[in-house]
Design an enzyme around this catalytic site. Structure first.
Site: not given
Length: 166
Positions: A84, A93, A96, A98
């Site tokens: 990334r 991207r 990702d 999170d």
């Protein structure tokens, strides 16, 4: 002490399936974060910056011994390892990762916000999260995830897909 956390996984560049699968494999083999459950895979429209390909998104339920900031650093290091590169905010991207929720913690700092900011407004994470944890209560809104999905105003497409179609 181990904590249950929910992680968002997404990709919209290159082989989206391979990027997500590689992240899942790395998380599972990390030795400090075990995967307890995984949602289906969803094809979703981009959020924020619209001039980009659709995403593959899913949610993982994990058990971790890492503190919230340690988990964040682990995920950001993993993103970098998986290729990334930051471009435009909310832009394309390869991967990702999170932290959506971490136990019932509420954290607001310059480095980390838990629950993830705008979690209650984003169908691309709420729909897969509701699949694996519909009765989980959002610690700020004090509503179940299934209720947040029912109240969702985000009209972007979130469609469950088979892996071979990704």
């Amino acid at each position: 002490m181990a904590v249950i956390a929910y992680l968002g996984v997404g990709s919209n560049q290159g082989d989206r399936h391979a990027h997500c699968a590689a992240a899942i494999a790395q998380i599972a083999s990390s030795g400090h974060t075990g995967i307890l459950d995984q949602s289906s895979w969803y094809l979703t429209e981009p959020w924020g910056y619209h001039d980009q390909d659709e995403f593959i998104n899913l949610v993982l339920k994990v058990e971790t011994g890492l503190a919230p900031l340690e988990l964040l650093r682990f995920l950001k290091d993993l993103e970098e390892k998986l290729g990334r590169h930051k471009t435009v905010p909310f832009g394309p991207r390869t991967i990702d990762l999170d932290i959506l929720l971490y136990g019932d913690c509420v954290i607001q700092s310059p480095e980390l916000t838990i629950p993830h900011g705008r979690l209650g407004e984003r169908g691309f994470v709420l729909v897969p999260l509701a699949e694996i944890a519909p009765q989980l209560v959002h610690p700020v809104y004090n509503k179940t995830i299934s209720r947040l999905v029912a109240e969702l105003r985000d009209t972007r497409r979130v469609v469950k897909v088979e892996r071979e179609n990704q």
